[in-house]
Design a protein around this motif. Structure first.
Motif, short mmCIF file in Angstrom:
data_model
loop_
_atom_site.label_atom_id
_atom_site.label_comp_id
_atom_site.label_asym_id
_atom_site.label_seq_id
_atom_site.Cartn_x
_atom_site.Cartn_y
_atom_site.Cartn_z
N TRP A 130 -0.55 11.48 -4.34
CA TRP A 130 -0.75 10.59 -3.20
C TRP A 130 0.59 9.99 -2.74
O TRP A 130 1.36 9.48 -3.53
N SER A 137 -3.49 2.77 10.57
CA SER A 137 -2.59 2.01 9.72
C SER A 137 -1.19 2.58 9.80
O SER A 137 -1.00 3.78 9.66
N ASP A 170 -3.33 -3.83 7.45
CA ASP A 170 -4.43 -2.90 7.17
C ASP A 170 -5.75 -3.60 6.90
O ASP A 170 -6.82 -3.02 7.10
N ASP A 183 -6.37 2.02 -1.61
CA ASP A 183 -6.98 3.34 -1.42
C ASP A 183 -7.69 3.75 -2.71
O ASP A 183 -7.13 3.65 -3.81
N LEU A 194 -13.95 4.53 6.77
CA LEU A 194 -13.31 4.56 5.46
C LEU A 194 -13.50 3.29 4.64
O LEU A 194 -13.07 3.23 3.49
N PRO A 217 -1.86 10.36 4.57
CA PRO A 217 -2.93 10.12 5.54
C PRO A 217 -2.48 10.13 7.00
O PRO A 217 -3.32 10.28 7.89
N ARG A 243 0.82 -1.22 0.00
CA ARG A 243 0.00 0.00 0.00
C ARG A 243 0.85 1.27 0.00
O ARG A 243 0.49 2.26 -0.64
N ASN A 244 1.98 1.25 0.71
CA ASN A 244 2.78 2.48 0.85
C ASN A 244 3.91 2.57 -0.17
O ASN A 244 4.88 3.29 0.02
N HIS A 277 -8.07 11.31 3.72
CA HIS A 277 -8.38 9.94 4.10
C HIS A 277 -9.44 9.38 3.16
O HIS A 277 -10.62 9.25 3.52
N PRO A 278 -9.04 9.06 1.92
CA PRO A 278 -10.00 8.47 0.97
C PRO A 278 -10.46 7.10 1.45
O PRO A 278 -9.78 6.44 2.24
N ARG A 279 -11.61 6.70 0.98
CA ARG A 279 -12.10 5.37 1.32
C ARG A 279 -11.18 4.31 0.72
O ARG A 279 -10.43 4.56 -0.23
N ASN A 280 -11.24 3.13 1.30
CA ASN A 280 -10.42 2.03 0.79
C ASN A 280 -11.23 0.76 0.75
O ASN A 280 -12.36 0.70 1.26
#
Length: 297
Positions: free
Chosen positions: A123, A275, A268, A111, A246, A129, A36-37, A224-227
């Protein structure tokens, strides 16, 4: 038969594999190589690895795991899982079937980027976030926060440990009058209107453009977008989930076991609170140890 198949080879999955490998359990880690990151240039707050690129930390971890002969790392994804405790089957995208006594799900989340020009491109750099991950580097500067709902007021309270200059972008949300009064008391500016574009200026700096014609420059923008889970294996297995502001997260107990005996979850995918790399590593280690102890004679 494998003792454990771990689906997802980022921080949580590799931490679980490490504990299992050191217990001389046979473990297979399936990994798509898309943590994710991966968009972040550096990972912060990780003891012994502070300010290292996250992909470098993962690469070093995989090298360390290769010294354990019972750990097998495979670059592939799982397309289905079936069975029950002590008799699970995992089918990979390569068409290979794997048997396992236990499963650990650590395939994380994706995300969902909003339809705002420049948002996805910024992003992980200009838009982030987590203040624990990136706040120190921009402490005392002008922060922006995209309002995401009632929970956003808690973010405002949290951010004051890093900065006294904060602008909230309502982005079309109806922020109640009492909340606006609270924000004003905290010297937090509120900018109304919908965000139409994010322009990145190198580093963390960005310009937030609004449909009102206003442009606001910030030193960093928190959002903080939904995931959503990056795979649907938990749905196919019928595992219990919980709603979060989220998205959804898998329900687990204190040992990281899901609603189905023999299946554990970490990272996550099963962390509705906060997270971070550190919490993912901790949860992964707990899942690995719990799975190992559940197989003791």
């Amino acid at each position: 038969m494998n003792d454990v198949v771990i689906i997802g080879g980022s921080f949580a999955g590799l931490a679980a594999a490490l504990q299992l490998g050191r217990a001389r359990r046979n473990v297979v880690v399936l990994d798509t190589g898309k943590p994710r990151n991966r968009f972040a240039s550096h990972s912060h707050g990780v003891l012994g690895h502070d300010h290292k690129p996250p992909l470098q930390i993962l690469s070093e971890a995989r090298e360390q795991l290769r010294r354990y002969p019972t750990i097998k790392l495979i670059s592939t994804s799982a397309v289905s899982t079936s069975g029950a405790k002590d008799d699970f089957t995992v089918l990979t995208s390569d068409g290979e079937g794997m048997a396992a006594r236990r499963l650990i799900l650590s395939y994380g989340v994706i995300d969902l980027m909003p339809a705002v020009a420049g948002f996805a491109e910024a992003w992980g750099t200009s838009i982030v976030p987590c203040p624990y991950c990136d706040g120190y580097e921009v402490a005392g500067q002008h922060w922006g926060l995209v309002w995401s709902g009632p929970q956003a007021l808690n973010y405002v309270r949290l951010y004051h440990d890093w900065t006294d200059t904060l602008t909230v972008f309502s982005d079309g949300h109806d922020i109640p009058g009492d909340v606006r009064a609270d924000l004003a008391q905290r010297n937090v500016s509120v900018v109304d209107g919908r965000i139409t574009e994010i322009q990145r200026h190198g580093g963390h700096h960005a310009t937030v453009k609004l449909d009102t014609g206003l442009d606001v420059v910030v030193d960093i923008l928190f959002a903080h977008p939904r995931n959503k889970p990056s795979a649907g294996l938990h749905d196919a297995l019928g595992l219990e989930t919980m709603k979060t502001p989220l998205g959804i997260a898998l329900k687990v107990d204190e040992r990281r076991e899901t609603s189905m005996p023999g299946i554990y979850a970490a990272g996550d995918l099963a962390n509705p609170a906060m997270s971070s790399v550190t919490t993912s590593i901790s949860q992964g280690a707990t899942a690995g140890i719990s799975a190992q102890q559940s197989m003791l004679a």
